[in-house]
Design a protein around this motif. Structure first.
Motif, PDB file in Angstrom:
ATOM      1  N   GLU A 113       7.780 -28.613 -60.362  1.00 61.96           N
ATOM      2  CA  GLU A 113       8.068 -28.793 -58.934  1.00 61.96           C
ATOM      3  C   GLU A 113       9.557 -28.622 -58.641  1.00 61.96           C
ATOM      4  O   GLU A 113       9.935 -28.024 -57.632  1.00 61.96           O
ATOM      5  CB  GLU A 113       7.594 -30.166 -58.458  1.00 61.96           C
ATOM      6  N   THR A 114      10.399 -29.134 -59.522  1.00 68.56           N
ATOM      7  CA  THR A 114      11.844 -29.022 -59.326  1.00 68.56           C
ATOM      8  C   THR A 114      12.304 -27.579 -59.447  1.00 68.56           C
ATOM      9  O   THR A 114      13.146 -27.117 -58.667  1.00 68.56           O
ATOM     10  CB  THR A 114      12.597 -29.928 -60.320  1.00 68.56           C
ATOM     11  N   TYR A 115      11.759 -26.854 -60.410  1.00 72.78           N
ATOM     12  CA  TYR A 115      12.102 -25.440 -60.568  1.00 72.78           C
ATOM     13  C   TYR A 115      11.805 -24.672 -59.277  1.00 72.78           C
ATOM     14  O   TYR A 115      12.651 -23.929 -58.777  1.00 72.78           O
ATOM     15  CB  TYR A 115      11.325 -24.840 -61.739  1.00 72.78           C
ATOM     16  N   HIS A 116      10.643 -24.905 -58.702  1.00 74.08           N
ATOM     17  CA  HIS A 116      10.285 -24.208 -57.465  1.00 74.08           C
ATOM     18  C   HIS A 116      11.181 -24.627 -56.303  1.00 74.08           C
ATOM     19  O   HIS A 116      11.540 -23.803 -55.466  1.00 74.08           O
ATOM     20  CB  HIS A 116       8.807 -24.404 -57.151  1.00 74.08           C
ATOM     21  N   LYS A 117      11.580 -25.890 -56.257  1.00 73.33           N
ATOM     22  CA  LYS A 117      12.493 -26.356 -55.206  1.00 73.33           C
ATOM     23  C   LYS A 117      13.854 -25.702 -55.356  1.00 73.33           C
ATOM     24  O   LYS A 117      14.460 -25.284 -54.369  1.00 73.33           O
ATOM     25  CB  LYS A 117      12.613 -27.886 -55.229  1.00 73.33           C
ATOM     26  N   VAL A 118      14.359 -25.598 -56.581  1.00 71.96           N
ATOM     27  CA  VAL A 118      15.657 -24.941 -56.801  1.00 71.96           C
ATOM     28  C   VAL A 118      15.597 -23.485 -56.353  1.00 71.96           C
ATOM     29  O   VAL A 118      16.509 -22.991 -55.685  1.00 71.96           O
ATOM     30  CB  VAL A 118      16.097 -25.055 -58.281  1.00 71.96           C
TER      31      VAL A 118
END
Length: 152
Positions: free
Chosen positions: A126-131
């Motif tokens: 989820e964090t990768y996609h947010k970045v």
């Protein structure tokens, strides 16, 4: 399961930590490798040096934003949007995971460690996609790297 998640699982299986996985994913999108940088990001593991402090995924993601928008040499300037990009990330992380797990420390997220792989895998993906979303909104292309730098 998509290719991104499959690659993340492979990196986890090979012993990389969340902060390292995030950076490897971005470097691979650019056709690059940087073992020194990947090693250094291991210092963020398990809450900054295995202390249970701030989640290494959050701090690693902040490093990803700085990879694109931070000052890297004497002839570069920090993108004035970096602080806002980082605050956006931190606010989203707190809202998303802080409410889900009761905090944004590694200790809060992994709890008794009985679900560490499931919890951390979800947090990293989820964090990768947010970045990627934050970078794209600021005009950065992860496959191109920092504008003005040699891609190699």
């Amino acid at each position: 399961m998509d290719q991104t998640l499959m690659r993340m699982l492979e990196l986890d299986y090979n012993g990389y930590y969340c902060s390292q996985i995030l950076m490897i994913m971005v470097l691979e999108a650019q056709g690059k490798q940087n073992p020194d940088l990947i090693s250094a990001l291991g210092g963020l593991a398990n809450g900054s040096g295995f202390s249970g402090g701030f989640c290494g995924c959050l701090t690693g993601a902040a490093c990803l934003l700085a990879l694109f928008a931070g000052k890297g040499s004497d002839d570069e300037y920090e993108d004035e949007r970096l602080m806002h990009m980082t605050r956006d990330l931190e606010g989203w992380f707190e809202k998303t995971f802080g409410s889900r797990f009761g905090g944004v420390t590694c200790q809060a997220i992994v709890g008794d460690r009985s679900e560490v792989r499931q919890r951390c895998g979800s947090v990293v993906a989820e964090t990768y996609h947010k970045v990627l979303e934050i970078l794209a909104a600021s005009g950065y292309d992860i496959t191109a790297g920092r504008p003005g730098r040699e891609n190699g």
